[in-house]
Design a protein around this motif. Structure first.
Motif, PDB file in Angstrom:
ATOM      1  N   GLY A   1      -4.589   1.264  -1.638  1.00 46.52           N
ATOM      2  CA  GLY A   1      -3.567   1.981  -0.874  1.00 46.52           C
ATOM      3  C   GLY A   1      -3.980   2.489   0.318  1.00 46.52           C
ATOM      4  O   GLY A   1      -4.760   2.074   0.873  1.00 46.52           O
TER       5      GLY A   1
ATOM      6  N   ASN B   1       0.841  -1.245  -0.032  1.00 51.01           N
ATOM      7  CA  ASN B   1      -0.004   0.110  -0.163  1.00 51.01           C
ATOM      8  C   ASN B   1       0.686   1.242  -0.042  1.00 51.01           C
ATOM      9  O   ASN B   1       0.376   2.191  -0.262  1.00 51.01           O
ATOM     10  CB  ASN B   1      -0.853  -0.104   1.207  1.00 51.01           C
ATOM     11  CG  ASN B   1      -2.103  -0.909   1.060  1.00 51.01           C
ATOM     12  OD1 ASN B   1      -2.553  -1.394  -0.238  1.00 51.01           O
ATOM     13  ND2 ASN B   1      -2.255  -1.719   2.057  1.00 51.01           N
TER      14      ASN B   1
ATOM     15  N   VAL C   1       0.424  -0.106  -6.063  1.00 50.53           N
ATOM     16  CA  VAL C   1      -0.812   0.614  -5.784  1.00 50.53           C
ATOM     17  C   VAL C   1      -1.595   0.990  -7.005  1.00 50.53           C
ATOM     18  O   VAL C   1      -2.689   0.717  -7.281  1.00 50.53           O
ATOM     19  CB  VAL C   1      -0.416   2.008  -5.144  1.00 50.53           C
ATOM     20  CG1 VAL C   1      -1.715   2.963  -5.201  1.00 50.53           C
ATOM     21  CG2 VAL C   1      -0.135   1.814  -3.656  1.00 50.53           C
TER      22      VAL C   1
ATOM     23  N   SER D   1      -0.238   7.417  -0.145  1.00 50.12           N
ATOM     24  CA  SER D   1      -0.108   6.940  -1.471  1.00 50.12           C
ATOM     25  C   SER D   1      -1.232   7.324  -2.652  1.00 50.12           C
ATOM     26  O   SER D   1      -1.089   7.707  -3.822  1.00 50.12           O
ATOM     27  CB  SER D   1      -0.011   5.574  -1.879  1.00 50.12           C
ATOM     28  OG  SER D   1      -0.742   4.525  -1.269  1.00 50.12           O
TER      29      SER D   1
END
Length: 269
Positions: free
Chosen positions: A96, A84, A90, A100
């Protein structure tokens, strides 16, 4: 060490800084592929929304595109997974954590000329919208929903106690340096949980290149050294933390750790 200074770091996109630090932690990180995917998303967003003259409607369109049509969302099942915090994962999984997902969304918002910036709120990374008429809005990048001040105060009370009040400083636009340092902390914690100690050590060293002499980061590096059987290096880091933070509740326990570590024979790695 990062190949750029603080000023250069703050002038680049947050997502670009995240790619650089990830490449420094994960040598196999496909930075070129990530750049291509981000460019494709930006082109698609521009094609779909740049003809909309109203910036508020353009933002609504980007939220709909990113979270509904493309399906990006927060990972509720494995929130603390290192995947994540790794941008390639991602983009592949469309899952995520706030920082992120937020970095990708911010990158797209900048391409659409939307007035969005980063905020390192105490509980998590959030996005701030500074509209041209002075109105401010806040977005939770974990799910793309707007966050009220009442909700933010509730988060802060849950984190710091019932007498905590929201202050202007809680909503200040954050430097990339500060956000990336927090990103590294999240990634390092995930790698430690997964027992990927060598990668976690690279995270820690990189964090110290951003915030040199941070006693808490040095303490964490000591723990990583201990897991890697580098006893004397661990003792040195623990000792530094004890000297810098003698009132910390962990200091007394670490003194015992230092005594035990110093009794172990020196191992050359």
């Amino acid at each position: 060490m990062l190949p750029f200074n603080d000023d250069e770091l703050d002038q680049m996109e947050l997502v670009e800084g995240a790619m650089e630090i990830t490449a420094a932690v994960e040598p196999a990180f496909p930075i070129g592929w990530v750049r291509i995917q981000l460019k494709k998303l930006a082109q698609e967003a521009e094609h779909a929304l740049m003809d909309e003259p109203n910036p508020r409607l353009r933002l609504e369109g980007l939220l709909r595109l990113f979270y509904r049509e493309w399906g990006f969302h927060g990972d509720n099942q494995q929130y603390f997974s290192s995947e994540n915090a790794l941008l390639d994962k991602v983009l592949q999984r469309k899952k995520g954590i706030p920082v992120s997902l937020g970095a990708i969304f911010l990158y797209l918002a900048r391409h659409l000329e939307l007035p969005i910036t980063s905020v390192g709120f105490p509980t998590q990374y959030i996005l701030k919208v500074d509209w041209y008429d002075g109105e401010q809005q806040f977005i939770n990048p974990f799910d793309g929903e707007y966050i009220s001040l009442r909700t933010l105060r509730g988060w802060l009370i849950g984190y710091r106690g019932p007498f905590t009040e929201l202050k202007d400083e809680h909503f200040a636009t954050a430097d990339n340096k500060d956000i990336l340092a927090r990103w590294l902390t999240v990634l390092k914690s995930a790698l430690l949980r997964e027992e990927h100690y060598t990668d976690a050590l690279r995270c820690s060293d990189l964090a110290l290149s951003i915030r040199p002499d941070d006693p808490h980061e040095i303490r964490d590096r000591g723990y990583i050294y201990q897991q890697l059987d580098c006893s004397h290096a661990a003792a040195t880091d623990y000792t530094y933390f004890i000297e810098q933070c003698p009132e910390d509740p962990a200091a007394e326990l670490l003194k015992l750790q230092v005594m035990a570590l110093n009794e172990e024979p020196l191992t050359l790695h």
